[in-house]
Design an enzyme around this catalytic site. Structure first.
Site, short mmCIF file in Angstrom:
data_model
loop_
_atom_site.label_atom_id
_atom_site.label_comp_id
_atom_site.label_asym_id
_atom_site.label_seq_id
_atom_site.Cartn_x
_atom_site.Cartn_y
_atom_site.Cartn_z
N SER A 144 2.66 -2.38 10.36
CA SER A 144 4.05 -1.95 10.13
C SER A 144 5.02 -3.13 10.02
O SER A 144 6.10 -3.12 10.60
CB SER A 144 4.51 -1.00 11.25
OG SER A 144 3.72 0.15 11.29
N GLY A 171 3.03 3.87 14.43
CA GLY A 171 3.49 5.22 14.71
C GLY A 171 3.29 5.69 16.13
O GLY A 171 3.31 6.90 16.41
N HIS A 173 -9.45 1.11 5.15
CA HIS A 173 -8.15 1.29 5.80
C HIS A 173 -8.31 2.22 7.00
O HIS A 173 -9.16 3.11 7.01
CB HIS A 173 -7.15 1.88 4.79
CG HIS A 173 -5.74 1.90 5.28
ND1 HIS A 173 -5.26 2.88 6.13
CD2 HIS A 173 -4.70 1.04 5.07
CE1 HIS A 173 -3.98 2.63 6.40
NE2 HIS A 173 -3.63 1.51 5.77
N GLY A 186 4.86 1.52 4.75
CA GLY A 186 6.15 2.16 4.50
C GLY A 186 7.19 1.25 3.88
O GLY A 186 7.94 1.67 2.99
N GLU A 209 -5.26 -4.46 11.15
CA GLU A 209 -4.37 -3.34 11.45
C GLU A 209 -4.49 -2.96 12.93
O GLU A 209 -5.51 -2.39 13.33
CB GLU A 209 -4.77 -2.11 10.65
CG GLU A 209 -4.73 -2.21 9.15
CD GLU A 209 -5.16 -0.89 8.53
OE1 GLU A 209 -4.28 -0.15 8.09
OE2 GLU A 209 -6.37 -0.59 8.54
N ASN A 220 0.86 -1.17 0.00
CA ASN A 220 0.00 0.00 0.00
C ASN A 220 0.90 1.23 0.00
O ASN A 220 1.46 1.60 1.03
CB ASN A 220 -0.91 -0.01 1.24
CG ASN A 220 -1.74 1.26 1.36
OD1 ASN A 220 -1.88 2.03 0.40
ND2 ASN A 220 -2.28 1.51 2.54
N TRP A 221 1.06 1.85 -1.16
CA TRP A 221 1.97 2.98 -1.29
C TRP A 221 1.41 4.26 -0.69
O TRP A 221 2.12 5.26 -0.61
CB TRP A 221 2.32 3.21 -2.76
CG TRP A 221 3.22 2.16 -3.35
CD1 TRP A 221 3.68 1.03 -2.72
CD2 TRP A 221 3.76 2.12 -4.67
NE1 TRP A 221 4.47 0.30 -3.57
CE2 TRP A 221 4.54 0.94 -4.78
CE3 TRP A 221 3.66 2.96 -5.77
CZ2 TRP A 221 5.21 0.60 -5.96
CZ3 TRP A 221 4.32 2.62 -6.94
CH2 TRP A 221 5.10 1.46 -7.02
N LYS A 222 0.14 4.26 -0.32
CA LYS A 222 -0.52 5.44 0.22
C LYS A 222 -0.33 6.63 -0.75
O LYS A 222 -0.33 6.43 -1.96
CB LYS A 222 -0.03 5.73 1.64
CG LYS A 222 -0.20 4.51 2.55
CD LYS A 222 0.06 4.78 4.00
CE LYS A 222 -0.15 3.51 4.81
NZ LYS A 222 0.00 3.77 6.26
N GLU A 239 -6.75 4.70 8.01
CA GLU A 239 -6.65 6.12 7.68
C GLU A 239 -7.93 6.64 7.05
O GLU A 239 -8.32 7.79 7.25
CB GLU A 239 -5.44 6.35 6.78
CG GLU A 239 -4.12 6.14 7.51
CD GLU A 239 -2.94 5.89 6.59
OE1 GLU A 239 -1.85 5.60 7.12
OE2 GLU A 239 -3.10 5.95 5.35
#
Length: 254
Positions: free
Chosen positions: A212, A173, A95, A234, A167, A9-11, A97
């Protein structure tokens, strides 16, 4: 035996040249592709470039989101039929986010899940609890509600040809880390929910870890019984990291 799946997932990252270079590096990696499936989900404008870069390789591609309607006056949105036209295999829905930053409810996520299904796309349904929800002892309840919003009354086997990604939002983070055992506990809970309604689909359903994951942590995570790969954020932007995760997935399948 569930073959591992690793999806990047490159966001909101990448430019045209960078995207092509990274996609080609992944597609051309020395990986035992018979023992792992993979996909890349770049930003919408990069889908066609990524598709061209990985075409004729084992690597598939997809999108990070879609609208719940197939067409209409929805400026700035992207519909399932267009993603299908672009050759997408996967689309991420719900997701963390999207849920947090854009206020997507369980009900809206469910609508997007079914929009993906009716357009022949494989939805990757993201579920997971926040730090506050885990600390309050509500992790299982939250994840159960997120899954149940899609499962509905259980009359239709909606999770056939679908993927779930867990997730742990609290471990992304925040400086806190989800142990493989904590991840496995939630993956087992999710699988159990599906198996209650559809034992065969529940057993074959791929459940990815989206907390992550990196090349260094991938082997121990993928050694867990109910972790079938990763939805990689990431680390998917670095070819060596992503390829390392792919190789860890292969090792878990041998």
């Amino acid at each position: 035996m569930r073959q591992p799946l690793v999806v990047g997932n490159w966001k909101m990252n990448g430019r045209l040249g960078e995207a092509e270079e990274l996609a080609r590096a992944i597609a051309g990696a020395e990986v035992d592709w018979e023992h792992v499936s993979s996909g890349i989900c770049p930003p919408f404008p990069l889908i066609d470039r990524v598709a061209s870069a990985v075409q004729d390789s084992p690597v598939g591609w997809g999108a990070q989101n879609l609208h719940q309607e197939d067409s209409g006056a929805f400026t700035g949105e992207v519909a399932g039929p267009l993603l299908k036209d672009l050759g997408c295999t996967y689309v991420i829905v719900g997701h963390s986010e999207r849920r947090d930053l854009f206020g997507e409810s369980n009900e809206l996520v469910a609508e997007k899940f079914f929009a993906a299904k009716r357009n022949g796309l494989i939805p990757i349904l993201c579920v997971g609890e926040t730090e506050a929800e885990r600390d309050a002892g509500k992790a299982g309840e939250v994840v159960r509600e997120q899954v149940q919003a899609v499962l509905g009354d259980g009359k239709e086997d909606v999770f056939r040809d679908a993927v779930i990604a867990y997730e742990p939002v609290w471990a992304i983070g925040t400086g806190r880390t989800a142990t493989p055992e904590q991840a496995q506990e939630m993956h087992a809970l999710i699988r159990g929910l599906i198996k209650e309604a559809y034992p065969i689909t529940g057993q074959s359903l791929k459940i990815l870890y989206g907390g992550s994951m990196k090349a260094a942590s991938a082997p121990e995570l993928m050694a867990q019984e109910d972790i079938d790969g990763g939805l990689i954020g990431g680390a998917s932007l670095k070819a060596d990291e992503f390829i390392g995760i792919l190789r860890a997935a292969v090792a878990s399948d041998l």
